[in-house]
Write an enzyme that holds these catalytic residues in place. Structure first.
Site, PDB file in Angstrom:
ATOM      1  CE  LYS A 151     -14.807   4.452   4.540  1.00 43.17           C
ATOM      2  NZ  LYS A 151     -13.786   3.660   3.900  1.00 43.17           N
ATOM      3  CG  ASP A 167      -9.932  -2.779   5.707  1.00 44.48           C
ATOM      4  OD1 ASP A 167     -11.063  -2.445   6.124  1.00 44.48           O
ATOM      5  OD2 ASP A 167      -9.087  -1.953   5.314  1.00 44.48           O
ATOM      6  CG  PHE A 188      -8.186   2.576   0.077  1.00 44.26           C
ATOM      7  CD1 PHE A 188      -7.356   3.617  -0.317  1.00 44.26           C
ATOM      8  CD2 PHE A 188      -9.033   2.787   1.164  1.00 44.26           C
ATOM      9  CE1 PHE A 188      -7.388   4.858   0.339  1.00 44.26           C
ATOM     10  CE2 PHE A 188      -9.064   4.020   1.825  1.00 44.26           C
ATOM     11  CZ  PHE A 188      -8.238   5.053   1.413  1.00 44.26           C
TER      12      PHE A 188
HETATM   13  C1  PLP Z   1     -12.317   3.905   4.135  1.00 47.41           C
HETATM   14  C2  PLP Z   1     -11.468   2.707   4.298  1.00 47.41           C
HETATM   15  C3  PLP Z   1     -10.362   2.701   5.169  1.00 47.41           C
HETATM   16  C4  PLP Z   1      -9.881   3.932   5.889  1.00 47.41           C
HETATM   17  O1  PLP Z   1     -10.828   4.505   6.725  1.00 47.41           O
HETATM   18  P1  PLP Z   1     -10.649   6.054   7.199  1.00 47.41           P
HETATM   19  O2  PLP Z   1     -11.727   6.232   8.202  1.00 47.41           O
HETATM   20  O3  PLP Z   1     -10.834   6.889   5.975  1.00 47.41           O
HETATM   21  O4  PLP Z   1      -9.291   6.181   7.759  1.00 47.41           O
HETATM   22  C5  PLP Z   1      -9.670   1.520   5.316  1.00 47.41           C
HETATM   23  N1  PLP Z   1     -10.023   0.409   4.650  1.00 47.41           N
HETATM   24  C6  PLP Z   1     -11.077   0.381   3.798  1.00 47.41           C
HETATM   25  C7  PLP Z   1     -11.422  -0.889   3.106  1.00 47.41           C
HETATM   26  C8  PLP Z   1     -11.824   1.533   3.576  1.00 47.41           C
HETATM   27  O5  PLP Z   1     -12.839   1.512   2.708  1.00 47.41           O
END
Ligand code: PLP
Length: 401
Positions: free
Chosen positions: A254, A225, A140
């Site tokens: 985040k 990520d 994701f």
């Molecule tokens: C939440 C998330 C994203 C995307 O972030 P947004 O601010 O919602 O675009 C990408 N990678 C990971 C691992 C995430 O948990």
């Protein structure tokens, strides 16, 4: 107005791209949130780890208010007096050399895809338009067309093609698969240290270390990520520390703002970001002084309040407590720090109904991938709060047929 009135408004006027739990929140403080009827809940999702520092953290709020009264947005056409300080502080804390600020996590992912490709052409010498990036099954990384194009979740992709080419998908946690997928045109390997949305999937020990070695040997950019795993969630500032490695590009988002504002960033340990020149990438809001002032404080709070060690300690205690619960429904408990997944047996009837029961008892949790409940409270949680949660989780797990 009552909860049902707000829900009716959302249903009538809003796009239905989410199916939220029917709880309408109006206030938050630390690990607690209150609904419009005044009922109090423990937040065990933390807005997908965006409020690691706890809801409405007073110090971050203060930094936000002060900056909002001075200057909020200049665009990058001009400079501002927060951006340089944000760069320096983030680099020092994460041992990075360069930073590129964006807003959402997905934008940070798009940024590294652009940077890795350009690096591939200009530095590695990959022929024009041939660059390949390797990603993992059940990843994701966000919701843009390019990102959902390399998702393996049908619901995320269906109806949205055609997609961006240049991605190769391999199984998560399998270093041999990575080795085999590499070609002379491979420029990057993009991976989550722990797959959050897939259900808190933890790879075998040493996986990232092996991935680091493979990427170094084949001259490939390792991109982690850490938008969800980063900034203290797993009990380290960055989850890469568990493997004693450094990625070439690291994504954070985040909790970078403690939930006050969308702030994301690409952290670079190598010359990869150096390939981007003026005019080739940007964002109107990226690096704005309000975002920078908030992020500077949000990161500092993690250290000043010892939240990273607390995630380690309370996470371990939470995990042990969950493992002691005897219930025929539980298949597996796994986690690192305060990123915890409780997987139910398929016969248990799905995680969603358990989340509804937990809500009745005052715990807000989210089901991921049918059978897993995620527990990821803000990192300010104390031992007695964990006990409070465990008592309720145990009751739901034991009393539900
Ligand atoms: C939440 C998330 C994203 C995307 O972030 P947004 O601010 O919602 O675009 C990408 N990678 C990971 C691992 C995430 O948990």
């Amino acid at each position: 107005m009552h909860s049902r009135d707000y829900i009716r408004l959302e249903d009538e006027y809003g796009a239905h791209n989410y199916k939220p739990m029917d709880v309408v929140l109006t206030r938050g403080e630390g690990i607690w949130v209150w609904d419009v009827e005044g009922k109090k809940y423990m937040d065990c999702l933390s807005a997908y780890s965006a409020v690691n520092q706890g809801h409405c953290h007073p110090e971050i709020l203060k930094a936000m208010m002060e900056q909002a009264q001075k200057l909020t947005l200049t665009s990058r056409a001009f400079r501002n007096d927060q951006l340089g300080l944000f760069y320096k502080e983030v680099c020092e804390l994460t041992r990075s050399h360069k930073v590129l600020p964006m807003n959402s996590g997905a934008e940070a992912v798009e940024t590294v895809i652009k940077a890795a490709r350009k690096w591939g052409y200009e530095v590695k010498g990959v022929p024009k338009d041939q660059a390949e990036i390797i990603v993992c099954e059940n990843n994701f990384h966000g919701r843009t067309i390019t990102i959902v194009g390399f998702s393996t979740d049908e619901g995320s992709r269906r109806g949205f093609g055609p997609f961006t080419p240049g991605f190769k998908v391999i199984p998560f946690g399998d270093a041999d698969a990575l080795e085999q997928a590499v070609t002379p045109n491979t420029v990057g390997f993009l991976v989550e240290p722990i797959q959050g949305e897939a259900g808190v999937i933890i790879p075998p020990d040493g996986y990232l270390k092996k991935a680091r070695e493979i990427c170094t040997r084949h001259d490939i950019v390792l991109i982690l990520d850490e938008i969800q795993t980063g900034l203290g969630r797993t009990g380290k500032l960055l989850a890469e520390e568990y493997d004693g490695i450094e990625a070439d590009l690291t994504l954070v988002g985040k909790a970078l703002s403690g939930g006050f504002y969308p702030v994301s960033a690409v952290l670079s340990n190598k010359a990869v970001l150096g390939v981007l020149r003026p005019g080739e990438h940007g964002s109107t809001f990226g690096g704005n002084p309000l975002a920078c002032a908030i992020a500077r404080k949000a990161v500092r709070v993690l250290f000043e309040e010892n939240l990273i060690d607390n995630a380690q300690e309370q996470g371990g205690y939470f995990l042990d407590g969950l493992k002691k619960i005897e219930s025929p429904h539980i298949k597996e408990i796994r986690g690192k720090g305060l990123m915890i997944g409780l997987e139910l047996h398929p016969e248990a009837g799905g995680a969603h109904r358990f989340c509804k029961l937990l809500k009745e008892k005052g715990l807000l949790c989210k089901d991921t991938h049918e059978n897993t409940i995620r527990f990821a409270p803000p990192l300010v949680i104390r031992r007695e709060d964990v006990d409070w949660a465990l008592e309720r989780i145990e009751a739901v797990m034991k009393d539900t047929a």
